[in-house]
Motif scaffolding. Structure first.
Motif, PDB file in Angstrom:
ATOM      1  N   THR A 188      16.105  49.480  17.496  1.00 27.93           N
ATOM      2  CA  THR A 188      15.131  48.849  18.392  1.00 27.93           C
ATOM      3  C   THR A 188      14.595  47.577  17.758  1.00 27.93           C
ATOM      4  O   THR A 188      14.793  47.314  16.569  1.00 27.93           O
ATOM      5  CB  THR A 188      13.936  49.783  18.685  1.00 27.93           C
ATOM      6  OG1 THR A 188      13.249  50.061  17.450  1.00 27.93           O
ATOM      7  CG2 THR A 188      14.377  51.080  19.317  1.00 27.93           C
ATOM      8  N   GLY A 189      13.877  46.795  18.546  1.00 31.32           N
ATOM      9  CA  GLY A 189      13.077  45.684  18.049  1.00 31.32           C
ATOM     10  C   GLY A 189      13.804  44.726  17.140  1.00 31.32           C
ATOM     11  O   GLY A 189      14.896  44.230  17.440  1.00 31.32           O
TER      12      GLY A 189
ATOM     13  N   GLY B 100       5.283  36.181  18.119  1.00 30.68           N
ATOM     14  CA  GLY B 100       6.692  36.177  17.765  1.00 30.68           C
ATOM     15  C   GLY B 100       7.462  37.152  18.632  1.00 30.68           C
ATOM     16  O   GLY B 100       6.889  38.034  19.275  1.00 30.68           O
ATOM     17  N   VAL B 101       8.772  36.975  18.643  1.00 30.83           N
ATOM     18  CA  VAL B 101       9.682  37.904  19.314  1.00 30.83           C
ATOM     19  C   VAL B 101      10.740  38.311  18.295  1.00 30.83           C
ATOM     20  O   VAL B 101      10.940  37.627  17.279  1.00 30.83           O
ATOM     21  CB  VAL B 101      10.341  37.276  20.562  1.00 30.83           C
ATOM     22  CG1 VAL B 101       9.297  36.964  21.614  1.00 30.83           C
ATOM     23  CG2 VAL B 101      11.126  36.026  20.197  1.00 30.83           C
ATOM     24  N   PRO B 102      11.412  39.443  18.506  1.00 34.67           N
ATOM     25  CA  PRO B 102      12.396  39.904  17.523  1.00 34.67           C
ATOM     26  C   PRO B 102      13.440  38.860  17.155  1.00 34.67           C
ATOM     27  O   PRO B 102      13.870  38.778  15.982  1.00 34.67           O
ATOM     28  CB  PRO B 102      13.015  41.122  18.205  1.00 34.67           C
ATOM     29  CG  PRO B 102      11.897  41.685  19.029  1.00 34.67           C
ATOM     30  CD  PRO B 102      11.184  40.473  19.561  1.00 34.67           C
TER      31      PRO B 102
ATOM     32  N   TYR C 275       2.881  38.606  13.592  1.00 31.73           N
ATOM     33  CA  TYR C 275       2.753  39.399  14.823  1.00 31.73           C
ATOM     34  C   TYR C 275       3.994  39.196  15.679  1.00 31.73           C
ATOM     35  O   TYR C 275       4.239  38.097  16.191  1.00 31.73           O
ATOM     36  CB  TYR C 275       1.486  38.997  15.577  1.00 31.73           C
ATOM     37  CG  TYR C 275       1.340  39.651  16.924  1.00 31.73           C
ATOM     38  CD1 TYR C 275       1.543  41.023  17.087  1.00 31.73           C
ATOM     39  CD2 TYR C 275       0.986  38.905  18.045  1.00 31.73           C
ATOM     40  CE1 TYR C 275       1.413  41.630  18.330  1.00 31.73           C
ATOM     41  CE2 TYR C 275       0.833  39.499  19.289  1.00 31.73           C
ATOM     42  CZ  TYR C 275       1.059  40.864  19.425  1.00 31.73           C
ATOM     43  OH  TYR C 275       0.926  41.460  20.654  1.00 31.73           O
ATOM     44  N   VAL C 276       4.766  40.249  15.858  1.00 34.68           N
ATOM     45  CA  VAL C 276       5.961  40.215  16.688  1.00 34.68           C
ATOM     46  C   VAL C 276       5.753  41.204  17.833  1.00 34.68           C
ATOM     47  O   VAL C 276       5.703  42.422  17.608  1.00 34.68           O
ATOM     48  CB  VAL C 276       7.227  40.574  15.883  1.00 34.68           C
ATOM     49  CG1 VAL C 276       8.455  40.577  16.796  1.00 34.68           C
ATOM     50  CG2 VAL C 276       7.424  39.587  14.740  1.00 34.68           C
ATOM     51  N   ALA C 277       5.620  40.680  19.032  1.00 37.09           N
ATOM     52  CA  ALA C 277       5.464  41.534  20.204  1.00 37.09           C
ATOM     53  C   ALA C 277       6.818  42.137  20.569  1.00 37.09           C
ATOM     54  O   ALA C 277       7.839  41.860  19.945  1.00 37.09           O
ATOM     55  CB  ALA C 277       4.894  40.717  21.363  1.00 37.09           C
ATOM     56  N   GLU C 278       6.820  42.998  21.556  1.00 36.99           N
ATOM     57  CA  GLU C 278       8.045  43.616  22.071  1.00 36.99           C
ATOM     58  C   GLU C 278       8.729  44.504  21.024  1.00 36.99           C
ATOM     59  O   GLU C 278       9.950  44.577  20.963  1.00 36.99           O
ATOM     60  CB  GLU C 278       9.029  42.554  22.572  1.00 36.99           C
ATOM     61  CG  GLU C 278       8.461  41.624  23.630  1.00 36.99           C
ATOM     62  CD  GLU C 278       9.406  40.491  23.962  1.00 36.99           C
ATOM     63  OE1 GLU C 278      10.614  40.603  23.656  1.00 36.99           O
ATOM     64  OE2 GLU C 278       8.942  39.496  24.535  1.00 36.99           O
TER      65      GLU C 278
END
Length: 248
Positions: free
Chosen positions: A13-14, A213-215, A184-187
């Motif tokens: 995931t992620g 942030g995103v992955p 901080y990485v959302a999702e």
């Protein structure tokens, strides 16, 4: 890069899944490792289909805190040289109680999940690392640099110190060791059920770029460090945090 083999822990995931996808897209064969078989298998199938390379990614179910299960990864490697090890497995543990026994259990679980997994996987694959040219990458956290996460901060900071030692040990074989430290990485599952709109807004406001942030942000940094282009970069901590922590 078509002959390269990468092992990615926490790859279901992620951030881990994004890293696995990036490495498959770069032509690597990838083993994704984690505890949850269904999640891993689904991720491997999705990444294989999206990349058009279903043969390039396999799932290996193993609890990397258990030395006996780490052997499963070595067996899956099957004697091939390992070009890239990405230690992404980890997580946050909440203390069940504020008793000394509860505190001790929380710290042990946190260190096992975030540090021991990386140590055991890397040491198990250390003899197989390609010489020269191997890459070891540890995924840490901004919490290691600014605190605020108690046992989690301490565990992620431990990865930094270990990375420096490992870089010195493996450097003569031209194997690099680096840390990627996301902000901080959302999702991601890390914040699932724990992030409020107010907390999200506060974390975004702390960045200089005005977004979470995103992955894929982290995956692109790992992609560089895993590549032949990063052969002269070792013993470094790369912050991927939108400027919320500067230069350390």
């Amino acid at each position: 890069m078509s002959q390269r083999l990468a092992v990615v822990s926490g790859g279901g995931t992620g951030i881990g899944a994004a890293v696995a996808r990036a490495l498959v897209e770069d032509g690597c064969s990838v083993l994704v490792v984690g505890r949850r078989e269904e999640v891993l298998t689904a991720a491997a199938e999705r990444i294989g289909a999206e990349s058009g390379r279903p043969e390039a990614i396999r799932a290996v179910t193993a609890d990397l805190t258990d030395p006996d299960q780490v052997v499963k990864v070595v067996e899956a490697v099957g004697g091939r040289p390992v070009d890239v090890v990405v230690n992404n497995a980890g997580g946050y543990h909440s203390a069940d109680s504020d008793t000394l026994a509860g505190i001790a259990a929380n710290w042990r679980a946190t260190l096992d999940t975030n540090v021991l997994t990386a140590v055991l996987l890397t040491e198990a694959l250390r003899p197989a690392l390609r010489r020269p040219g191997g890459r070891v990458i540890l995924v840490s956290s901004i919490a290691a640099q600014r605190g605020g996460g108690d046992a989690y901060s301490a565990a992620k900071a431990a990865l930094h110190g270990w990375a420096y030692s490992l870089a010195a040990q493996l450097g003569p074989d031209q194997i690099t060791v680096n840390v990627v430290s996301p902000g901080y990485v959302a999702e991601t599952e890390f914040f699932a059920g724990r992030m409020t709109p107010e907390g999200h807004a506060q974390r975004v406001a702390a960045t200089l770029v005005g977004r979470a942030g995103v992955p894929d942000d982290v995956a692109e940094s790992v992609r560089y460090l895993a590549s032949p282009a990063a052969g002269y970069v070792t013993g470094q901590v790369l912050g991927v945090n939108g400027g919320s922590v500067l230069g350390r």
